[in-house]
Design a protein around this motif. Structure first.
Motif, PDB file in Angstrom:
ATOM      1  N   TRP A 172       0.809  -1.216   0.000  1.00  0.00           N
ATOM      2  CA  TRP A 172       0.000   0.000   0.000  1.00  0.00           C
ATOM      3  C   TRP A 172       0.845   1.270   0.000  1.00  0.00           C
ATOM      4  O   TRP A 172       0.306   2.359  -0.195  1.00  0.00           O
ATOM      5  CB  TRP A 172      -0.952  -0.003   1.196  1.00  0.00           C
ATOM      6  N   LEU A 173       2.150   1.128   0.225  1.00  0.00           N
ATOM      7  CA  LEU A 173       3.003   2.312   0.190  1.00  0.00           C
ATOM      8  C   LEU A 173       3.102   2.846  -1.243  1.00  0.00           C
ATOM      9  O   LEU A 173       3.435   2.098  -2.162  1.00  0.00           O
ATOM     10  CB  LEU A 173       4.401   1.982   0.734  1.00  0.00           C
ATOM     11  N   VAL A 175       0.604   3.843  -3.057  1.00  0.00           N
ATOM     12  CA  VAL A 175      -0.531   3.411  -3.884  1.00  0.00           C
ATOM     13  C   VAL A 175      -1.242   4.599  -4.527  1.00  0.00           C
ATOM     14  O   VAL A 175      -1.821   4.479  -5.621  1.00  0.00           O
ATOM     15  CB  VAL A 175      -1.505   2.571  -3.029  1.00  0.00           C
ATOM     16  N   GLU A 176      -1.198   5.783  -3.898  1.00  0.00           N
ATOM     17  CA  GLU A 176      -1.860   6.961  -4.468  1.00  0.00           C
ATOM     18  C   GLU A 176      -1.179   7.427  -5.754  1.00  0.00           C
ATOM     19  O   GLU A 176      -1.825   8.021  -6.623  1.00  0.00           O
ATOM     20  CB  GLU A 176      -1.873   8.096  -3.436  1.00  0.00           C
ATOM     21  N   LYS A 177       0.117   7.162  -5.866  1.00  0.00           N
ATOM     22  CA  LYS A 177       0.838   7.539  -7.082  1.00  0.00           C
ATOM     23  C   LYS A 177       0.658   6.499  -8.180  1.00  0.00           C
ATOM     24  O   LYS A 177       0.660   6.835  -9.366  1.00  0.00           O
ATOM     25  CB  LYS A 177       2.325   7.709  -6.774  1.00  0.00           C
ATOM     26  N   VAL A 205      -3.333  -5.550  -2.693  1.00  0.00           N
ATOM     27  CA  VAL A 205      -4.062  -4.286  -2.869  1.00  0.00           C
ATOM     28  C   VAL A 205      -5.403  -4.577  -3.537  1.00  0.00           C
ATOM     29  O   VAL A 205      -5.449  -5.043  -4.677  1.00  0.00           O
ATOM     30  CB  VAL A 205      -3.262  -3.270  -3.710  1.00  0.00           C
ATOM     31  N   VAL A 239      -8.811   7.292  -3.710  1.00  0.00           N
ATOM     32  CA  VAL A 239      -7.736   6.526  -3.079  1.00  0.00           C
ATOM     33  C   VAL A 239      -7.423   7.145  -1.722  1.00  0.00           C
ATOM     34  O   VAL A 239      -7.233   8.360  -1.609  1.00  0.00           O
ATOM     35  CB  VAL A 239      -6.446   6.519  -3.937  1.00  0.00           C
ATOM     36  N   ASN A 240      -7.386   6.301  -0.685  1.00  0.00           N
ATOM     37  CA  ASN A 240      -6.995   6.741   0.656  1.00  0.00           C
ATOM     38  C   ASN A 240      -5.946   5.764   1.168  1.00  0.00           C
ATOM     39  O   ASN A 240      -6.267   4.683   1.648  1.00  0.00           O
ATOM     40  CB  ASN A 240      -8.202   6.782   1.591  1.00  0.00           C
ATOM     41  N   GLU A 241      -4.680   6.170   1.024  1.00  0.00           N
ATOM     42  CA  GLU A 241      -3.575   5.274   1.380  1.00  0.00           C
ATOM     43  C   GLU A 241      -3.540   4.978   2.864  1.00  0.00           C
ATOM     44  O   GLU A 241      -3.279   3.847   3.278  1.00  0.00           O
ATOM     45  CB  GLU A 241      -2.249   5.886   0.933  1.00  0.00           C
ATOM     46  N   SER A 242      -3.802   5.974   3.718  1.00  0.00           N
ATOM     47  CA  SER A 242      -3.732   5.792   5.164  1.00  0.00           C
ATOM     48  C   SER A 242      -4.787   4.819   5.666  1.00  0.00           C
ATOM     49  O   SER A 242      -4.547   4.042   6.586  1.00  0.00           O
ATOM     50  CB  SER A 242      -3.877   7.131   5.883  1.00  0.00           C
ATOM     51  N   ARG A 244      -6.175   2.583   3.636  1.00  0.00           N
ATOM     52  CA  ARG A 244      -6.075   1.407   2.760  1.00  0.00           C
ATOM     53  C   ARG A 244      -7.404   1.140   2.038  1.00  0.00           C
ATOM     54  O   ARG A 244      -7.944   0.043   2.076  1.00  0.00           O
ATOM     55  CB  ARG A 244      -5.636   0.170   3.556  1.00  0.00           C
ATOM     56  N   ILE A 246      -9.568   1.926  -1.717  1.00  0.00           N
ATOM     57  CA  ILE A 246      -9.615   2.407  -3.090  1.00  0.00           C
ATOM     58  C   ILE A 246     -11.049   2.211  -3.600  1.00  0.00           C
ATOM     59  O   ILE A 246     -11.591   1.106  -3.519  1.00  0.00           O
ATOM     60  CB  ILE A 246      -8.633   1.655  -4.012  1.00  0.00           C
TER      61      ILE A 246
END
Length: 289
Positions: A172-173, A175-177, A205, A239-242, A244, A246
């Protein structure tokens, strides 16, 4: 009679193992038998008393309870040994790497023995990032040697939790990019639930296509539109990486494709020609156009 008069809770006495049963062993203290239960033989997980004591063996035990005038006497051996949970937080600090052996499997996780008497829970959610694990037996087996990372230690409750996936890179690190909003990506349906479908975009993911994003038409059940194992082309809506999470859309892909197809099929206007906007036909009553 002499033994019963002298017998008291908390005493340490010597006795001889008279018989062994599946649940423990009877110890002769001198004309009086006491029960040494298997759970009080050792701090380590043991189900077979014969692996710890043998008939005729002389043992040192502690008197735990004397009930019914001496008719029921409970004995213990592990109570004479140091408690392995003392200072366990010092020996196993948080985030430290430790080795252990899998001693049992349950639906919610696996128990890992780090030393005799000290077991830690490896939750099923902490086994791996690579795939969704429904039962630990899909990845682990009893007796397997594993290296885990300490997550939490509670000496009072005698509980410890550990992680195996801590040694794997977190998918997930960043993932927004990798999944920008409004981009279209391909994924595989892993689960279909009442409120939508989960789509795996890469190992570890998953994104959710809400039931309202499956089709322009009304959908009563997500299973009417998609099935597990199906490959879908979806659009990233959020997308919300924190957290987790999508959010995906299936219906947002179809209109874009339809517009592209209609634009390709339409005749091209002559160079310099003035484009006249099309007037929308009014909708008449009764549904007639």
């Amino acid at each position: 009679e002499k033994t019963l008069k002298e017998l008291a809770e908390g005493q340490v006495r010597r006795g001889v193992v008279r018989s062994i049963m599946p649940y423990g062993a009877f110890v002769d203290l001198g004309g009086v038998d006491g029960l040494l239960h298997v759970s009080d033989m050792s701090y380590s997980r043991t189900r077979d008393p014969a692996k710890i004591v043998q008939t005729g063996q002389e043992v040192e035990v502690k008197v735990l309870k004397v009930e019914e005038g001496g008719k029921r006497i409970s004995l213990g051996m592990k109570q004479l040994q140091p408690d392995p949970w003392e200072k366990v937080a010092t020996r196993y600090p948080k985030d430290n790497s430790v080795k252990g052996k899998v001693v049992s499997l349950a639906r919610f996780g696996a128990f890992v023995e780090l030393e005799p008497g000290v077991e830690a829970l490896l939750p099923v959610s902490e086994i791996t990032w690579k795939k969704r694990v429904n039962h630990p037996s899909e990845v682990l087996s009893v007796g397997a040697e594993v290296e885990v990372s300490v997550l939490e230690v509670d000496p009072v409750q005698r509980r410890m939790s550990v992680s195996l996936k801590a040694f794997e890179p977190d998918p997930w690190l960043g993932v927004e990019k990798r999944y920008m909003i409004n981009t279209e990506v391909s994924g595989t349906v892993t689960r279909v639930v009442d409120f939508g479908a989960f789509v795996e975009l890469e190992p570890g993911v998953e994104g959710l296509v809400h039931i309202s994003e499956l089709s322009d038409k009304a959908v009563r059940r997500a299973s009417e539109v998609v099935k597990p194992g199906q490959t879908l082309l979806v659009r990233v809506m959020g997308v919300n990486e924190s957290e987790r999470r999508i959010s995906l859309s299936l219906k947002a892909v179809a209109p874009a494709e339809a517009e592209a197809e209609s634009a390709a099929d339409a005749p091209s206007a002559p160079a310099g020609a003035r484009q006249t906007p099309k007037r929308k036909k009014p909708v008449l009553r009764g549904g007639l156009e």
